[in-house]
Design an enzyme around this catalytic site. Sequence first.
Site, PDB file in Angstrom:
ATOM      1  N   HIS A  38       0.596  -0.702  -0.140  1.00 29.08           N
ATOM      2  CA  HIS A  38       0.085   0.006   0.117  1.00 29.08           C
ATOM      3  C   HIS A  38       0.271   1.649   0.126  1.00 29.08           C
ATOM      4  O   HIS A  38       0.613   1.954  -0.663  1.00 29.08           O
ATOM      5  CB  HIS A  38      -0.757  -0.210   1.606  1.00 29.08           C
ATOM      6  CG  HIS A  38      -1.971  -0.592   1.164  1.00 29.08           C
ATOM      7  ND1 HIS A  38      -1.743  -2.270   2.284  1.00 29.08           N
ATOM      8  CD2 HIS A  38      -2.385  -0.708   0.837  1.00 29.08           C
ATOM      9  CE1 HIS A  38      -2.782  -2.633   1.992  1.00 29.08           C
ATOM     10  NE2 HIS A  38      -3.634  -2.189   0.930  1.00 29.08           N
ATOM     11  N   SER A 191      -3.087  -7.653   3.131  1.00 33.85           N
ATOM     12  CA  SER A 191      -3.289  -7.559   5.127  1.00 33.85           C
ATOM     13  C   SER A 191      -3.648  -8.963   5.397  1.00 33.85           C
ATOM     14  O   SER A 191      -3.343  -9.445   6.348  1.00 33.85           O
ATOM     15  CB  SER A 191      -4.561  -6.727   5.129  1.00 33.85           C
ATOM     16  OG  SER A 191      -4.292  -5.741   3.485  1.00 33.85           O
TER      17      SER A 191
END
Length: 284
Positions: A38, A191
Site C-alpha cells: 500500500h 493484509s
Amino acid sequence: MVIFKKISDLQDYLLKLRATDSRRVGFVPTMGALHAGHISLIGRSKANNDIAVASIFVNPTQFNDRSDFDKYPSSVDMDITMLVEAGCDVLLLPSEQEVYPEGDQKMQSYGFGYLDNILEGAQRPGHFKGVGQVVARLLDIVNPDFVYVGQKDYQQCIVIKNLIGLLRKENEITLMVCPTVREADGLAMSSRNRRLTEPQRAIAGLLYQCLVSIQAKQIDSSFKIVQKECLDLLAEKGFTPEYVSLADAGDLSLLEEYDKSKKMVALVAAKLGDVRLIDNLVIN
Ligand code: PAF
C-alpha cells in the site's frame, strides 16, 4: 495529514483546494491493515500528484464469506502512522453509514460479464459486484485524476478498469496498476498474511514459486502438466488450492495451454488454514 470521517467534509475540502488551483488528485483506495505494498502506492500517488488521498474502508459488500469479513485484520492507528510517514495528504475514514447512507441494496450495481464468473469471480460469488459498488462510490466522492491499485489483485485491476469505462470516466480518471511488492521469499504482500501462523508463513512463499515454475517451464513443457504439478505440490505441502490458471494478460480470457503469441498471466489462489491467498505473474 487531514483525516475526514464525513464524506461531505472531504468533498468541501477538495473542492476548495481545486478551486484555488488546478490540483491533481491521486487516490489509493484501501481496506486498511496497510503494508509496504500500500505504501508503495501512496509513494507513486504522491510523486505524480499535488494531493495524495487514501481511503480506509472495509467494504462489507465485497465479502461473500461473512467470517472472512469478521476476521479481516484492522490496525487503524498503525495505518494512520504509516500514511503520515509516507506523506499522504488526506485520509477518508468513513463509517458504513457514510458510504451506504440508504443501505447497500439501494446502490447501483455493475456487472463485469465473464469476469464475474471466472477465477476470483467463481470462487467468491458477488465479490466483484461489491468491489464495483464501493469503488464507484469512492470515485464519485474523491473524483481523482489518478487511481493507484496493486497488480496483486490482477482481476480486480481489470474490473476497475472496466468500471471506469462503465461510469464513462475514462477521460477523467486514469487507472495506474502498480507492481506487486513481495517479501524476501516471494510471498506477495497482503493484509491477510498477518493472519498466517509461523508454520503457514514458512511455506507461503510456495505460491510464488509455483508462478515462477509456470513461467520457466513454458519453454519445454505443457501448461496442463505444470498446472497439475503445482496443484499436487500445493496440496502435498498443506495448502487447499483453489486454482492454478493461465490467462490472456489483456482481457483475462482463460488459456488451456501456453500461447507464445500472447502476453500471458499465471494466477493462483489457495488457502492455508482459513487464510485465503492469491497471486499472479505476467509471464511474457
Ligand atoms: O483491494 C482492496 O483493498 C479493495 O478491494 C478495494 C479496491 C479498496 C475496494 O474495497
